[in-house]
Design a protein around this motif. Structure first.
Motif, PDB file in Angstrom:
ATOM      1  N   UNK A   1       0.976  -1.082  -0.240  1.00 50.52           N
ATOM      2  CA  UNK A   1       0.133  -0.144  -0.115  1.00 50.52           C
ATOM      3  C   UNK A   1       0.963   1.228  -0.059  1.00 50.52           C
ATOM      4  N   UNK A   2       1.957   1.246   0.800  1.00 48.41           N
ATOM      5  CA  UNK A   2       3.005   2.497   0.898  1.00 48.41           C
ATOM      6  C   UNK A   2       3.626   2.859  -0.332  1.00 48.41           C
ATOM      7  N   UNK A   3       3.633   1.789  -1.216  1.00 49.32           N
ATOM      8  CA  UNK A   3       4.170   1.840  -2.457  1.00 49.32           C
ATOM      9  C   UNK A   3       3.504   2.970  -3.566  1.00 49.32           C
ATOM     10  N   UNK A   4       2.214   2.993  -3.230  1.00 52.95           N
ATOM     11  CA  UNK A   4       1.323   3.906  -4.160  1.00 52.95           C
ATOM     12  C   UNK A   4       0.889   4.996  -3.099  1.00 52.95           C
ATOM     13  N   UNK A   5       0.685   4.857  -1.809  1.00 53.85           N
ATOM     14  CA  UNK A   5       0.435   5.908  -0.909  1.00 53.85           C
ATOM     15  C   UNK A   5       1.345   5.990   0.172  1.00 53.85           C
ATOM     16  N   UNK A   6       2.478   6.654   0.013  1.00 52.37           N
ATOM     17  CA  UNK A   6       3.567   6.446   0.783  1.00 52.37           C
ATOM     18  C   UNK A   6       3.212   7.222   2.179  1.00 52.37           C
ATOM     19  N   UNK A   7       2.282   8.157   2.209  1.00 53.48           N
ATOM     20  CA  UNK A   7       2.003   8.699   3.511  1.00 53.48           C
ATOM     21  C   UNK A   7       0.876   8.005   4.289  1.00 53.48           C
ATOM     22  N   UNK A   8       0.629   6.819   3.851  1.00 52.66           N
ATOM     23  CA  UNK A   8      -0.620   5.904   4.321  1.00 52.66           C
ATOM     24  C   UNK A   8      -0.310   5.795   5.885  1.00 52.66           C
ATOM     25  N   UNK A   9      -1.404   6.056   6.696  1.00 53.31           N
ATOM     26  CA  UNK A   9      -1.448   5.702   8.315  1.00 53.31           C
ATOM     27  C   UNK A   9      -2.335   4.402   8.398  1.00 53.31           C
TER      28      UNK A   9
END
Length: 330
Positions: free
Chosen positions: A61-69
């Motif tokens: 997920x963080x590969x496409x949404x690096x700021x994901x919480x």
């Protein structure tokens, strides 16, 4: 077989400050739903059975949404003690839950054996339905406090299956697809009853339902996938049905479309309780998501109330032994 899609993430409202809990988010459609919610600013709680798999999902997920919480929690829907433990933890922490999606599911296609959980329930029945019911009931104080949007992820199977009240767990006539469809219909029915109770008792919980259509790129039916030629599996995932990002859209709409988006007063009342989102194409199998009429069996009020009551009794008494399910009079 669930891979990161190159398709752009859907446009969602700003969800900053919102907490979302999504079951079954470690792969497949659930992962894409978690990805989109996180990209829109939500803090996403991923209850998972396998922590390693959950960590891989977070990395993806963080590969496409690096700021994901994102936050992992432990949950095995096939063990009621695990469900109870998660609900207790979140309640003790007073964790607000603004968006809640009961999405996780299992279907044992390719396996003719009827599997029973450690709690004594048929596997599909507990994982897809009873475990989610127990979690939902356990989270009710938090859902009420946050006036949460709650979504039950059902299936096309719910449209063609019937509940057999004297054989709820398919002891007499087992089939994996039949067990899956009935469990998803049962989940949808308690969603209908949750909406009724919330409206009647002023709980403030908004309830909607969704299904992804046909999504061959998901990780569901792993036993069957292993038996098929991998070239065939890849071709089906690539060329047939909804890609994962599109299959995620009905649930994302159900979670985020506000009642004020409805076109008239009648639709607005419907949006508050009972909206149904599904693919727009032929037989709801593929296509962009849109609001649709719910399956007739899903909105049967008598069945919905009865299913809720049956589920409560099963949680209280445990799995029936030596019977064909919970036999109660119509």
């Amino acid at each position: 077989m669930a891979t990161t899609s190159a398709a752009p993430l859907p446009e969602l409202p700003d969800l900053t400050g919102r907490n979302a809990l999504v079951t079954g988010a470690s792969d497949g459609v659930g992962r894409e739903i978690a990805r989109a919610l996180a990209a829109a600013g939500a803090h996403v709680i991923l209850p998972v059975r396998n922590r390693d798999k959950g960590r891989r999902a977070i990395d993806d997920i963080r590969r496409t949404a690096p700021d994901a919480s994102l936050q992992l929690r432990d949950l095995d829907l096939a063990r009621l003690d695990s469900v109870t433990a998660l609900a207790r933890e979140l309640n003790d922490e007073r964790t607000p839950i603004h968006l809640y999606l009961a999405n996780a599911g299992v279907v044992m296609l390719g396996d003719s054996e009827r599997h029973v959980t450690a709690d004594g329930f048929e596997l599909h029945f507990q994982t897809n339905f009873l475990g989610h019911f127990a979690l939902t009931v356990g989270l009710l104080p938090l859902l009420q406090a946050s006036r949460a949007r709650t979504v039950m992820q059902t299936s096309l199977g719910a449209a063609v299956c019937r509940i057999h009240w004297h054989d709820l767990q398919l002891e007499r006539r087992y089939g994996a697809l039949r067990a899956y469809g009935r469990s998803k219909l049962a989940l949808a029915l308690v969603g209908t009853e949750l909406a009724r109770r919330s409206a009647a008792d002023g709980w403030g919980i908004t309830v909607a339902q969704a299904h992804p259509g046909i999504a061959p790129g998901s990780a569901i039916a792993s036993d069957l996938r292993r038996r098929l030629p991998q070239g065939f599996v890849h071709a089906a995932a690539t060329n047939f049905g909804n890609p994962l990002t599109q299959a995620a859209q009905p649930a994302l709409q159900a979670l985020t479309v506000d009642a004020t988006d409805a076109t008239d007063a009648t639709d607005a009342a419907d949006a508050a309780h009972g909206h149904f989102f599904a693919p727009s194409g032929l037989l709801q199998m593929v296509g962009a998501a849109r609001r649709r009429h719910p399956f007739r069996r899903v909105v049967n009020a008598d069945d919905a109330t009865r299913m809720w009551t049956v589920a409560e009794e099963l949680l209280r008494t445990g799995a029936p032994r030596g019977t064909s399910g919970l036999a109660s009079s119509p």
